[in-house]
Design a protein around this motif. Structure first.
Motif, PDB file in Angstrom:
ATOM      1  N   ILE A 140       0.957  -1.144   0.098  1.00  0.00           N
ATOM      2  CA  ILE A 140       0.203  -0.004  -0.068  1.00  0.00           C
ATOM      3  C   ILE A 140       0.799   1.260   0.176  1.00  0.00           C
ATOM      4  O   ILE A 140       1.966   1.328   0.919  1.00  0.00           O
ATOM      5  N   LEU A 141       0.677   2.258  -1.053  1.00  0.00           N
ATOM      6  CA  LEU A 141       1.649   3.382  -0.959  1.00  0.00           C
ATOM      7  C   LEU A 141       0.703   4.581  -0.835  1.00  0.00           C
ATOM      8  O   LEU A 141      -0.128   4.829  -1.476  1.00  0.00           O
ATOM      9  N   ASP A 142       1.080   5.345   0.057  1.00  0.00           N
ATOM     10  CA  ASP A 142       0.438   6.625   0.288  1.00  0.00           C
ATOM     11  C   ASP A 142       0.947   7.591  -0.705  1.00  0.00           C
ATOM     12  O   ASP A 142       2.259   7.862  -0.658  1.00  0.00           O
ATOM     13  N   LEU A 143       0.119   8.250  -1.396  1.00  0.00           N
ATOM     14  CA  LEU A 143       0.555   9.241  -2.508  1.00  0.00           C
ATOM     15  C   LEU A 143      -0.299  10.356  -2.250  1.00  0.00           C
ATOM     16  O   LEU A 143      -1.177  10.767  -2.918  1.00  0.00           O
ATOM     17  N   TRP A 144       0.270  11.244  -1.162  1.00  0.00           N
ATOM     18  CA  TRP A 144      -0.414  12.591  -0.658  1.00  0.00           C
ATOM     19  C   TRP A 144       0.227  13.814  -1.732  1.00  0.00           C
ATOM     20  O   TRP A 144       1.198  13.805  -2.156  1.00  0.00           O
ATOM     21  N   GLY A 145      -0.737  14.646  -1.788  1.00  0.00           N
ATOM     22  CA  GLY A 145      -0.566  15.933  -2.304  1.00  0.00           C
ATOM     23  C   GLY A 145       0.630  16.927  -1.535  1.00  0.00           C
ATOM     24  O   GLY A 145       1.004  16.371  -0.292  1.00  0.00           O
ATOM     25  N   LEU A 146       1.058  18.016  -2.018  1.00  0.00           N
ATOM     26  CA  LEU A 146       2.246  18.627  -1.331  1.00  0.00           C
ATOM     27  C   LEU A 146       1.616  19.342   0.300  1.00  0.00           C
ATOM     28  O   LEU A 146       0.643  19.791   0.306  1.00  0.00           O
ATOM     29  N   ASP A 147       2.406  18.904   1.051  1.00  0.00           N
ATOM     30  CA  ASP A 147       1.993  19.393   2.565  1.00  0.00           C
ATOM     31  C   ASP A 147       2.147  20.840   2.639  1.00  0.00           C
ATOM     32  O   ASP A 147       3.380  21.290   2.671  1.00  0.00           O
ATOM     33  N   GLY A 148       1.068  21.441   3.218  1.00  0.00           N
ATOM     34  CA  GLY A 148       1.146  23.124   3.039  1.00  0.00           C
ATOM     35  C   GLY A 148       1.328  23.685   2.028  1.00  0.00           C
ATOM     36  O   GLY A 148       2.094  24.941   1.820  1.00  0.00           O
TER      37      GLY A 148
ATOM     38  N   PRO B  34       0.221  -6.227  -7.606  1.00  0.00           N
ATOM     39  CA  PRO B  34      -0.644  -5.176  -7.556  1.00  0.00           C
ATOM     40  C   PRO B  34      -0.380  -4.418  -6.351  1.00  0.00           C
ATOM     41  O   PRO B  34       0.178  -4.728  -5.031  1.00  0.00           O
ATOM     42  N   VAL B  35      -0.505  -3.021  -6.461  1.00  0.00           N
ATOM     43  CA  VAL B  35      -0.150  -1.931  -5.307  1.00  0.00           C
ATOM     44  C   VAL B  35      -1.463  -1.250  -4.907  1.00  0.00           C
ATOM     45  O   VAL B  35      -1.885  -0.648  -5.978  1.00  0.00           O
ATOM     46  N   ILE B  36      -1.931  -1.127  -3.803  1.00  0.00           N
ATOM     47  CA  ILE B  36      -3.015  -0.271  -3.378  1.00  0.00           C
ATOM     48  C   ILE B  36      -2.510   1.301  -3.126  1.00  0.00           C
ATOM     49  O   ILE B  36      -1.541   1.165  -2.383  1.00  0.00           O
ATOM     50  N   LEU B  37      -3.161   2.148  -3.750  1.00  0.00           N
ATOM     51  CA  LEU B  37      -2.833   3.580  -3.679  1.00  0.00           C
ATOM     52  C   LEU B  37      -3.629   4.141  -2.882  1.00  0.00           C
ATOM     53  O   LEU B  37      -5.007   3.749  -2.669  1.00  0.00           O
ATOM     54  N   ASN B  38      -3.507   5.138  -1.937  1.00  0.00           N
ATOM     55  CA  ASN B  38      -4.401   6.116  -1.280  1.00  0.00           C
ATOM     56  C   ASN B  38      -3.990   7.494  -1.290  1.00  0.00           C
ATOM     57  O   ASN B  38      -2.584   7.697  -1.433  1.00  0.00           O
ATOM     58  N   THR B  39      -4.751   8.420  -1.459  1.00  0.00           N
ATOM     59  CA  THR B  39      -4.362   9.884  -1.069  1.00  0.00           C
ATOM     60  C   THR B  39      -5.343  10.134   0.214  1.00  0.00           C
ATOM     61  O   THR B  39      -5.717   9.414   0.978  1.00  0.00           O
ATOM     62  N   VAL B  40      -5.280  11.604   0.400  1.00  0.00           N
ATOM     63  CA  VAL B  40      -5.796  12.179   1.556  1.00  0.00           C
ATOM     64  C   VAL B  40      -7.000  13.229   1.320  1.00  0.00           C
ATOM     65  O   VAL B  40      -7.003  13.777   0.462  1.00  0.00           O
ATOM     66  N   SER B  41      -7.783  13.494   2.321  1.00  0.00           N
ATOM     67  CA  SER B  41      -8.817  14.428   2.468  1.00  0.00           C
ATOM     68  C   SER B  41      -8.156  15.132   3.585  1.00  0.00           C
ATOM     69  O   SER B  41      -8.222  14.904   4.996  1.00  0.00           O
ATOM     70  N   TYR B  42      -7.693  16.300   3.372  1.00  0.00           N
ATOM     71  CA  TYR B  42      -6.522  17.069   4.305  1.00  0.00           C
ATOM     72  C   TYR B  42      -6.346  18.613   3.941  1.00  0.00           C
ATOM     73  O   TYR B  42      -6.255  18.728   2.611  1.00  0.00           O
ATOM     74  N   ASP B  43      -6.773  19.301   4.753  1.00  0.00           N
ATOM     75  CA  ASP B  43      -6.598  20.978   4.566  1.00  0.00           C
ATOM     76  C   ASP B  43      -5.320  21.176   4.091  1.00  0.00           C
ATOM     77  O   ASP B  43      -5.359  22.297   3.210  1.00  0.00           O
ATOM     78  N   ASN B  44      -4.292  20.923   4.432  1.00  0.00           N
ATOM     79  CA  ASN B  44      -3.128  21.319   4.199  1.00  0.00           C
ATOM     80  C   ASN B  44      -2.520  20.756   2.589  1.00  0.00           C
ATOM     81  O   ASN B  44      -1.511  21.349   2.119  1.00  0.00           O
ATOM     82  N   SER B  45      -3.259  20.125   2.004  1.00  0.00           N
ATOM     83  CA  SER B  45      -3.093  19.889   0.593  1.00  0.00           C
ATOM     84  C   SER B  45      -4.354  20.313  -0.195  1.00  0.00           C
ATOM     85  O   SER B  45      -4.301  19.954  -1.413  1.00  0.00           O
ATOM     86  N   ASP B  46      -5.212  20.978   0.300  1.00  0.00           N
ATOM     87  CA  ASP B  46      -6.268  21.427  -0.733  1.00  0.00           C
ATOM     88  C   ASP B  46      -7.283  20.374  -1.050  1.00  0.00           C
ATOM     89  O   ASP B  46      -7.784  20.408  -2.427  1.00  0.00           O
ATOM     90  N   THR B  47      -7.322  19.510  -0.010  1.00  0.00           N
ATOM     91  CA  THR B  47      -8.409  18.448  -0.603  1.00  0.00           C
ATOM     92  C   THR B  47      -9.157  17.852   0.489  1.00  0.00           C
ATOM     93  O   THR B  47      -9.769  16.721   0.581  1.00  0.00           O
TER      94      THR B  47
END
Length: 263
Positions: free
Chosen positions: A79-87, A125-138
């Motif tokens: 599982i790979l965390d692939l999040w936006g730019l922090d801040g 197979p690799v499962i991806l995830n992203t975030v719902s997070y203020d600091n990446s406008d998501t």
């Protein structure tokens, strides 16, 4: 399953990182970085705006880079965390990015693009995830349909209410901070019902009081709230590894109710 990653895009897109031709990413491709609202890109503030995710050359390059990492330094990761730019502030203000929806819509499209690339270039197979997070406008829920390949492959989103209030339950509509997050959770479940949403909480972050009675009633009630609002998983941010002391009771509560909500 093993999981790692986080703000991986931030590391990959360091404007001073060297490309194969010896130039920095900024020197070679300043257009890959998000266009600020003032219309001026600069190296110094390149990652203060989210990436220009409508740029196909960028998303192709990122997909290949991520695939290579999963073949080498992360060859055992499931599982790979692939999040936006922090801040990183707001999303790119170029017309093409605006046409792709809000920050969450754009992030999900990137995840979909990478997932498609991995399906044909990676032998597992690799499962991806992203975030719902203020600091990446998501934080705000998506407005467009979720790409089907994310649903089919079990990809998910982690909800991180980083600026929330812990004097009140998340569902407390009278709280000026938490009503924003309550609305976001509700809309994620409504707008993306087929996409798995995880509750990512901060009960164990050291800036909060360590006495477990602060969270004694909150954790059971809130994990039930998350379940009622469509969350199918639970995790945390910045787990304290050594010297738990009395924090062990908070950790136990969080783990036990995540495992069995009917405890």
């Amino acid at each position: 399953l093993s999981r790692t990653g986080g703000h991986l895009l931030q590391k990959l897109m360091d404007p001073n990182a060297l490309m194969l031709d010896g130039r920095t990413i900024w020197e070679a491709h300043p257009e890959w970085y998000g266009l600020p609202a003032n219309g001026k890109r600069t190296r110094e503030r390149a990652i203060r705006t989210q990436l220009c995710l409508s740029n196909k050359e960028l998303t192709n390059w990122l997909s290949a880079e991520i695939c290579e990492i999963l073949k080498t330094s992360m060859k055992d990761i499931d599982i790979l965390d692939l999040w936006g730019l922090d801040g990183g502030g707001k999303t790119c203000s170029c017309p093409n990015c605006i046409d792709q929806g809000n920050g969450s819509d754009q992030n999900l499209k990137l995840l979909s693009k990478v997932q498609d690339y991995l399906a044909t270039h990676l032998d597992r197979p690799v499962i991806l995830n992203t975030v719902s997070y203020d600091n990446s406008d998501t934080m705000v829920a998506p407005t467009l349909p979720v790409p089907q390949n994310l649903v089919d492959t079990g990809c998910f989103v982690i909800f991180y209410p980083i600026h929330r209030c812990y004097c009140h339950q998340l569902k407390d509509s009278t709280c000026t901070l938490n009503h924003i997050y309550n609305e976001a959770v509700t809309n994620w479940h409504k707008n993306a019902p087929k996409l798995s949403l995880w509750a990512g909480e901060y009960y164990n972050v050291s800036r909060f009081e360590d006495m477990p009675l602060v969270f004694g009633k909150m954790i059971p009630n809130e994990l039930r709230y998350y379940l009622d609002n469509g969350c199918t998983g639970s995790t945390y941010m910045h787990n304290p590894s050594p010297n738990w002391g009395i924090r062990a009771l908070t950790q136990l509560l969080h783990t036990q109710y995540s495992w069995n909500i009917d405890t």
